[in-house]
Design a protein around this motif. Sequence first.
Motif, short mmCIF file in Angstrom:
data_model
loop_
_atom_site.label_atom_id
_atom_site.label_comp_id
_atom_site.label_asym_id
_atom_site.label_seq_id
_atom_site.Cartn_x
_atom_site.Cartn_y
_atom_site.Cartn_z
N LEU A 33 0.83 -1.20 0.00
CA LEU A 33 0.00 0.00 0.00
C LEU A 33 0.87 1.25 0.00
N GLY A 34 1.90 1.24 0.83
CA GLY A 34 2.80 2.39 0.90
C GLY A 34 3.48 2.66 -0.42
N ASP A 35 3.95 1.61 -1.09
CA ASP A 35 4.63 1.77 -2.37
C ASP A 35 3.70 2.34 -3.43
N ARG A 36 2.48 1.81 -3.47
CA ARG A 36 1.53 2.27 -4.48
C ARG A 36 1.12 3.72 -4.23
N LEU A 37 0.87 4.06 -2.99
CA LEU A 37 0.48 5.44 -2.67
C LEU A 37 1.64 6.40 -2.92
N SER A 38 2.85 5.98 -2.56
CA SER A 38 4.03 6.81 -2.78
C SER A 38 4.26 7.05 -4.27
N ALA A 39 4.03 6.00 -5.06
CA ALA A 39 4.20 6.15 -6.52
C ALA A 39 3.26 7.19 -7.08
N GLY A 40 2.10 7.34 -6.45
CA GLY A 40 1.14 8.35 -6.87
C GLY A 40 1.30 9.69 -6.17
N LYS A 41 2.44 9.87 -5.47
CA LYS A 41 2.82 11.12 -4.82
C LYS A 41 1.95 11.47 -3.62
N PHE A 42 1.34 10.47 -2.97
CA PHE A 42 0.72 10.72 -1.68
C PHE A 42 1.82 10.88 -0.63
#
Length: 330
Positions: A33-42
């Motif tokens: 979840l962290g990786d996916r959200l970080s990839a989207g600049k959250f």
Amino acid sequence: MDFRTAFPSPHYSHKLSYEKAVFSMGSCFAGLLGDRLSAGKFNVLANPFGIIYNPLSLVKLLSSCMLGEALDKQGVLTYQSRYFHYRLHSSFHAPSEELLHEQFSATSQQVMDHLTRCSHVFLTWGTAYSYEHTEWKIPVANCHKQPTAFFSKRLLHTSEMEEAFRGFQELLLRINPDVRVVVTVSPVRHIKDGIPENQLSKSTLRVLCHQLETTYGFVDYFPSYEWMMDDLRDYRFYKADMIHPSEVAEDYIWTKFSDSFMEPAVRKKYERVIKMRRSMSHRPFYPGSNEHQRFLAKLIQEMEDLQPEIDFSSEIAAIQSKMLDCGGDA
């Protein structure tokens, strides 16, 4: 014939936004979840102390961060010339005990700051089994490849996990009254415990989630485990180890997650960010061509259109450097 037992994504009234931070901690799924959200600049902080598998160790560690407690020296050990701690994952280590304590203190403060500002805390339980150091009589989050004779294994009771969560949530609401906590059971199977034992562990965790959701009004449950076990009920959705979800399964569960926690406008923005960041990795045949220079200039403009809500300063600087290297006018 329908060969799947699909079920709809749950509706959550509190959604993610780019204005608020997000915190994720627990098993491998918390990292995903962290990786996916970080990839989207959250603005997301995920598994700052590495993977923490059981709920008891997880919430006690977060409580220590909010209380400003230091690492207890009893849990420090050395292995292959590095210093580790039994309350933390093996990925968290240092070349000296002093530096280990300093790193923990700095990370603990980072966690505290993030918990104060975040809109959602995602907690992913991996296993209900815990290991206790037989000599020191302390539960450990990770055995750090030490001899099995050092530890005794037991199944945690839902009552003791609930009690630890109660103390955690009191501290959390004190610093962030509007936060939402989302609990989930990791879809990764812990078959080293044994197949029947893994089912017992996951069932215990699912009961814990239900009890927390029904007890606390700010706690929600996200059914990642059910999507893996019931909807994607086939080994083709696993990696070669037959334990971890495949990339296809991860994409599917992520889609369910974004359906549940993102409004259409936020999800559209997220997908736009992902597309732009993928464009950055594009490798042109002719980097110095006018066409590629225009492509990079357009990419910068798209990023600037989303600022200041989403910070693209580092990406814009990298693109401008590429343009200068290729002889363009940044």
